[in-house]
Design a protein around this motif. Structure first.
Motif, PDB file in Angstrom:
ATOM      1  N   GLU A 181       0.853  -1.193   0.000  1.00  0.00           N
ATOM      2  CA  GLU A 181       0.000   0.000   0.000  1.00  0.00           C
ATOM      3  C   GLU A 181       0.881   1.233   0.000  1.00  0.00           C
ATOM      4  OE1 GLU A 181      -2.193   0.313   3.748  1.00  0.00           O
ATOM      5  OE2 GLU A 181      -0.564  -0.730   4.767  1.00  0.00           O
ATOM      6  N   CYS A 209     -10.817   2.907   4.723  1.00  0.00           N
ATOM      7  CA  CYS A 209     -12.247   3.245   4.682  1.00  0.00           C
ATOM      8  C   CYS A 209     -12.592   3.820   3.311  1.00  0.00           C
ATOM      9  CB  CYS A 209     -12.579   4.267   5.771  1.00  0.00           C
ATOM     10  SG  CYS A 209     -12.303   3.657   7.439  1.00  0.00           S
ATOM     11  N   THR A 210     -11.692   4.668   2.790  1.00  0.00           N
ATOM     12  CA  THR A 210     -11.944   5.292   1.491  1.00  0.00           C
ATOM     13  C   THR A 210     -11.953   4.234   0.401  1.00  0.00           C
ATOM     14  OG1 THR A 210     -10.593   7.073   2.413  1.00  0.00           O
ATOM     15  CG2 THR A 210     -11.311   7.323   0.123  1.00  0.00           C
ATOM     16  N   ALA A 246      -8.334   9.131   3.480  1.00  0.00           N
ATOM     17  CA  ALA A 246      -9.202  10.164   4.043  1.00  0.00           C
ATOM     18  C   ALA A 246      -8.634  11.553   3.759  1.00  0.00           C
ATOM     19  CB  ALA A 246      -9.348   9.950   5.546  1.00  0.00           C
TER      20      ALA A 246
HETATM   21  N1  PDD Z   1      -3.747   7.232   6.486  1.00  0.00           N
HETATM   22  N2  PDD Z   1      -2.955   2.708   4.323  1.00  0.00           N
HETATM   23  C1  PDD Z   1      -2.228   3.399   5.221  1.00  0.00           C
HETATM   24  C2  PDD Z   1      -0.907   2.870   5.632  1.00  0.00           C
HETATM   25  C3  PDD Z   1      -2.732   4.596   5.749  1.00  0.00           C
HETATM   26  O1  PDD Z   1      -2.013   5.271   6.668  1.00  0.00           O
HETATM   27  C4  PDD Z   1      -3.990   5.076   5.315  1.00  0.00           C
HETATM   28  C5  PDD Z   1      -4.587   6.346   5.835  1.00  0.00           C
HETATM   29  C6  PDD Z   1      -4.703   4.328   4.365  1.00  0.00           C
HETATM   30  C7  PDD Z   1      -6.064   4.737   3.861  1.00  0.00           C
HETATM   31  O2  PDD Z   1      -7.022   4.597   4.857  1.00  0.00           O
HETATM   32  P1  PDD Z   1      -8.344   5.521   4.867  1.00  0.00           P
HETATM   33  O3  PDD Z   1      -8.917   5.449   3.510  1.00  0.00           O
HETATM   34  O4  PDD Z   1      -9.190   4.890   5.900  1.00  0.00           O
HETATM   35  O5  PDD Z   1      -7.873   6.920   5.214  1.00  0.00           O
HETATM   36  C8  PDD Z   1      -4.156   3.144   3.904  1.00  0.00           C
HETATM   37  C9  PDD Z   1      -4.201   8.496   7.040  1.00  0.00           C
HETATM   38  C10 PDD Z   1      -4.934   9.335   6.057  1.00  0.00           C
HETATM   39  C11 PDD Z   1      -3.027   9.203   7.681  1.00  0.00           C
HETATM   40  O6  PDD Z   1      -2.312   8.534   8.414  1.00  0.00           O
HETATM   41  O7  PDD Z   1      -2.855  10.415   7.494  1.00  0.00           O
END
Ligand code: PDD
Length: 288
Positions: A181, A209-210, A246
């Motif tokens: 990722e 989540c996104t 997010a």
């Molecule tokens: N990070 N993978 C990792 C390692 C992340 O840190 C994030 C999000 C995501 C995406 O998750 P989501 O769609 O739920 O935001 C995937 C946030 C935005 C951050 O640490 O700033």
């Protein structure tokens, strides 16, 4: 006698010792530490500890807040002020508080340096008499990426590597050459046959989540979805790529390791999914 701690140049009662909640040590585990034993009021093997500290700081490109000899003086001063005969001195240096929560190294932040002393019987140890029992466990440092833990140092270094290479995000790759990722986002590719691929959820990645919302929107558009690992080579050859989070919603990826993805411009599906996500986000009542 209150215990005395050290925070950025000041000696003060432990209960009053504070750092900012924006400190990168707190937000990202972006810092280093050392623990040295004190026996008979003397720091044990401290040169080794301080030279390891220097190496740790160098590796993370954190500037030492003080010359190493002055750090040793702070430790000795804590031993004296706490009248510590036997115990431990703990010190921690972080990249400091930048005023934001950007993963990349901040330009203007001053490192945070804290230290404190703890009384502990080290010499007279009942465990030394009885011996200790050991349990083996899997070495999972840090293999539980599905937990949104604040142990983000690896992601900080990944993001900084991307920034150093004039990129905005890093896609992390496992030992087998498959993308896990982004440093703080989910990685997607669209194959030449219009299949939307992102890695299957497991302990290897954070379940975004996104990602979940975007996959629902994509399915509604009639796109085929595949949750599976994809290699770096497959990503290079993708029709489109994008990331989700997010903080960035849906962002088209236009190049990977300097190779243009598709035409090298934001792809049509990526732009559509961004628009659909924003529309959905602005209408929270709408079904996913
Ligand atoms: N990070 N993978 C990792 C390692 C992340 O840190 C994030 C999000 C995501 C995406 O998750 P989501 O769609 O739920 O935001 C995937 C946030 C935005 C951050 O640490 O700033």
């Amino acid at each position: 006698m209150p215990e005395i701690a050290y925070v950025n140049g000041a000696y003060l009662p432990l209960a009053e010792a504070r750092v900012s909640i924006l400190d990168r040590g707190f937000l990202f585990a972006d810092g280093v530490y050392e623990v040295a034993a004190v026996i008979g009021g003397r720091l044990i093997d401290n040169e080794a500890h301080l030279s390891r500290l220097e190496k740790s700081l160098r590796e993370l490109r954190i500037e030492s807040p003080l010359p190493i000899q002055t750090i040793a003086d702070v430790e000795a001063e804590l031993v004296a002020r706490n009248e510590l005969n036997e115990g431990l001195v703990y010190l921690q240096i972080t990249r400091g508080a930048a005023g934001d929560r950007d993963f990349g190294f901040p330009s203007g932040a001053t490192p945070t340096f804290i230290a404190f002393a703890t009384k502990k019987n080290i010499l007279a140890s009942s465990a030394a008499e009885t011996g200790v029992k050991v349990l083996t466990v899997p070495d999972m440092r840090w293999a539980r990426r599905d937990i949104k833990a604040v142990a983000l140092l690896a992601q900080v270094l990944a993001k900084q590597a991307a920034l150093d290479a004039d990129c905005q995000e890093a896609w992390m790759v496992d030992d087998d050459g498959y993308v896990t990722e982004g440093s703080s986002s989910t990685a997607f590719i669209l194959t030449k046959s219009d299949t939307l691929v992102t890695r299957q959820n497991s302990t290897a990645i954070l379940p975004g989540c996104t990602r979940k919302a975007v996959q629902s929107l994509a399915a509604r558009e009639g796109l085929t979805l595949e949750d599976r690992s994809f290699s770096v080579t497959e990503a290079y050859e993708a029709k489109e790529a994008f990331l989700t989070s997010a903080s960035n919603l849906v962002l088209p990826v236009v190049s990977i390791d300097g190779r243009p993805i598709g035409s090298g411009a934001p792809g049509a599906r990526s732009r559509l999914l961004r628009a659909l996500y924003i529309e959905w986000a602005m209408n929270p009542g709408a079904a996913r």
